[in-house]
Scaffold this active site. Sequence first.
Site, PDB file in Angstrom:
ATOM      1  N   GLY A   2       5.803   5.574  33.268  1.00 45.97           N
ATOM      2  CA  GLY A   2       5.923   7.144  33.498  1.00 45.97           C
ATOM      3  C   GLY A   2       6.893   7.403  34.620  1.00 45.97           C
ATOM      4  O   GLY A   2       7.382   8.386  34.886  1.00 45.97           O
TER       5      GLY A   2
ATOM      6  N   PRO B 288       5.632   0.219  32.456  1.00 44.81           N
ATOM      7  CA  PRO B 288       7.021   0.844  32.701  1.00 44.81           C
ATOM      8  C   PRO B 288       7.911   0.672  31.713  1.00 44.81           C
ATOM      9  O   PRO B 288       8.172  -0.509  31.211  1.00 44.81           O
ATOM     10  CB  PRO B 288       7.327   0.041  34.113  1.00 44.81           C
ATOM     11  CG  PRO B 288       6.966  -0.907  34.309  1.00 44.81           C
ATOM     12  CD  PRO B 288       5.439  -1.186  33.336  1.00 44.81           C
ATOM     13  N   GLY B 289       8.702   1.290  31.193  1.00 46.08           N
ATOM     14  CA  GLY B 289       9.733   1.362  30.076  1.00 46.08           C
ATOM     15  C   GLY B 289      10.817   1.798  30.681  1.00 46.08           C
ATOM     16  O   GLY B 289      11.929   1.254  31.238  1.00 46.08           O
ATOM     17  N   ARG B 290      11.112   3.264  30.742  1.00 39.64           N
ATOM     18  CA  ARG B 290      12.180   3.838  31.057  1.00 39.64           C
ATOM     19  C   ARG B 290      12.750   3.291  32.574  1.00 39.64           C
ATOM     20  O   ARG B 290      14.109   3.222  32.720  1.00 39.64           O
ATOM     21  CB  ARG B 290      12.016   5.390  31.346  1.00 39.64           C
ATOM     22  CG  ARG B 290      13.437   6.339  31.516  1.00 39.64           C
ATOM     23  CD  ARG B 290      12.763   7.688  32.030  1.00 39.64           C
ATOM     24  NE  ARG B 290      12.006   8.261  30.993  1.00 39.64           N
ATOM     25  CZ  ARG B 290      12.205   8.904  29.789  1.00 39.64           C
ATOM     26  NH1 ARG B 290      13.438   8.831  29.640  1.00 39.64           N
ATOM     27  NH2 ARG B 290      11.260   9.381  28.973  1.00 39.64           N
TER      28      ARG B 290
ATOM     29  N   TYR C  43      14.895  16.729  23.545  1.00 41.29           N
ATOM     30  CA  TYR C  43      14.245  17.195  24.714  1.00 41.29           C
ATOM     31  C   TYR C  43      14.901  18.007  25.473  1.00 41.29           C
ATOM     32  O   TYR C  43      14.706  18.160  26.765  1.00 41.29           O
ATOM     33  CB  TYR C  43      13.703  15.967  25.606  1.00 41.29           C
ATOM     34  CG  TYR C  43      13.006  14.818  24.907  1.00 41.29           C
ATOM     35  CD1 TYR C  43      11.976  15.088  24.356  1.00 41.29           C
ATOM     36  CD2 TYR C  43      13.411  13.482  25.520  1.00 41.29           C
ATOM     37  CE1 TYR C  43      11.228  13.811  23.772  1.00 41.29           C
ATOM     38  CE2 TYR C  43      12.638  12.320  24.987  1.00 41.29           C
ATOM     39  CZ  TYR C  43      11.659  12.471  23.971  1.00 41.29           C
ATOM     40  OH  TYR C  43      10.877  11.651  23.484  1.00 41.29           O
TER      41      TYR C  43
ATOM     42  N   CYS D 121      25.653  16.828  10.923  1.00 42.46           N
ATOM     43  CA  CYS D 121      25.712  18.175  10.489  1.00 42.46           C
ATOM     44  C   CYS D 121      24.319  18.776  11.052  1.00 42.46           C
ATOM     45  O   CYS D 121      23.393  19.090   9.992  1.00 42.46           O
ATOM     46  CB  CYS D 121      25.541  17.991   8.797  1.00 42.46           C
ATOM     47  SG  CYS D 121      27.357  17.380   8.250  1.00 42.46           S
TER      48      CYS D 121
HETATM   49  C1  LIG Z   1       1.141   4.286  26.355  1.00 40.47           C
HETATM   50  C2  LIG Z   1       2.396   4.339  27.046  1.00 40.47           C
HETATM   51  N1  LIG Z   1       2.521   3.443  28.107  1.00 40.47           N
HETATM   52  C3  LIG Z   1       3.990   3.456  28.637  1.00 40.47           C
HETATM   53  C4  LIG Z   1       4.950   4.158  28.360  1.00 40.47           C
HETATM   54  C5  LIG Z   1       6.255   4.155  28.884  1.00 40.47           C
HETATM   55  O1  LIG Z   1       6.545   5.141  29.613  1.00 40.47           O
HETATM   56  P1  LIG Z   1       8.066   5.252  30.841  1.00 40.47           P
HETATM   57  O2  LIG Z   1       9.144   4.754  29.587  1.00 40.47           O
HETATM   58  O3  LIG Z   1       8.002   6.776  30.976  1.00 40.47           O
HETATM   59  O4  LIG Z   1       7.846   4.306  31.704  1.00 40.47           O
HETATM   60  C6  LIG Z   1       4.706   5.322  27.158  1.00 40.47           C
HETATM   61  C7  LIG Z   1       5.629   6.154  26.838  1.00 40.47           C
HETATM   62  O5  LIG Z   1       5.636   7.176  26.763  1.00 40.47           O
HETATM   63  C8  LIG Z   1       3.436   5.282  26.622  1.00 40.47           C
HETATM   64  O6  LIG Z   1       3.143   6.057  25.893  1.00 40.47           O
END
Ligand SMILES: Cc1ncc(COP(=O)(O)O)c(C=O)c1O
Length: 421
Positions: free
Chosen positions: A236, A284-286, A326, A351
């Site tokens: 997040g 963490p991802g983003r 978004y 399109c």
């Molecule tokens: C369960 C869960 N964990 C982790 C993430 C990764 O979130 P972020 O990319 O914001 O760090 C998400 C993405 O929405 C998620 O659904």
Amino acid sequence: MNFHDQDGDLYCESVPLAAIAREVGTPYYVYSLDEIGRRAGAYRSAFPDALIAYAYKANANLAVLRHLVALGVGADVVSGGELWRALKVGTPPHQIVFNGNGKTPQEIAYALASDVLCINVDSAEEMELVAEVARARGVIAPISFRVNPDIDPQTHPHISTGLKQSKFGVPITEAGLLYQAARAQPFLKIVGVHCHIGSQITQAAPLLAAAQSLRDLTLRLKDDGIDLALINLGGGLGIAYRDERPMTPHEWASAVNAALGYDSANNDSTKIGGLQRARIVLEPGRSIVGAAGALVGQVIHLKRTSAKNFLVLDVGMNALMRPSLYNAYHAIRPVRAAAAALTADVVGPICESADVLGRDRALPDLKRGDLVAVMDAGAYGFSMASRYNQQPLPAEVVVQGDRWEVVTQRETWEQMAARET
Ligand SMILES: Cc1ncc(COP(=O)(O)O)c(C=O)c1O
């Protein structure tokens, strides 16, 4: 250095984006492995005892995943396909957590057979299903419950997941009963608790409130004789797409340690304020891959009408859906710098009127064939891309220092049709 200007040309690390385009064509995604490594490293050093389980949904390119595995980063997966990737790149099973609100029996069986650290159960119904699959296999399933703390993450509604109206998790007020029910199940082993309240969170307060809710729940469960080994705070942390100032992993670590009552200097303590010191898991991802990637396309036309100018690119919502989905902002810049001369909407060839990558952007007077980079596109870019309008998925390129490599070939039309009869 990640993306930077050198004499007016945009580079990724030491490689000019124009040089890649000359060989690979457009559109392509490009990722800086060093930047990904720096960002993952910041989490690892801020949370030395935690499991950093990178969220595959953000970017599941195998080269990116291999780089992260080599840095000791685990995996948060939400499907059999993501789990397969995690295992393929050599992630140790005890560093894999399996999330998702609609796991199939086959996916649960695959997770159990793979010996993952934990299945994060999304509902009472899913608890029954996991128990049933575990019983059928004669194994004990390690589970956490994903709880929904009813906290507004103050982000876009489509990426808010921790409000009680959201489809995710069990209401935190009902979690105690579920834990009791799980304890009574012989084929389940309770290992922890999980929550994830949303993505692109730029304020500390909601993340902290979620951590405090998990602490309070953990303490209540302890009173009932249930000790949790894992506290999973989800992902997040946001990134600066424009002028946001999200927390750094180190700031997040001090805040989390304070919220959980952990003294980061004292790693040996087993009990703090009655809270068994559970291992922190983060997903963490983003914040690991977002700023490390860009999408490069080229100009088809600069279309001028009496109402507006449109910079028409060879790529749009098919490759990067976030602006359409978004209303997300991404900086867009020419790969060869020039002074701004006009204002235009930057649009793709799809399109749909929603196929807009950026509105009212100040841009130079660009010509057909000029290259344009959509910045901060490393997360939820390629992973959400589609073949809509029969547009092939873009190529993917990784850069490290002065070396670069195509790690995903651009699709051909024949490949796009190959599975059809
Ligand atoms: C369960 C869960 N964990 C982790 C993430 C990764 O979130 P972020 O990319 O914001 O760090 C998400 C993405 O929405 C998620 O659904």
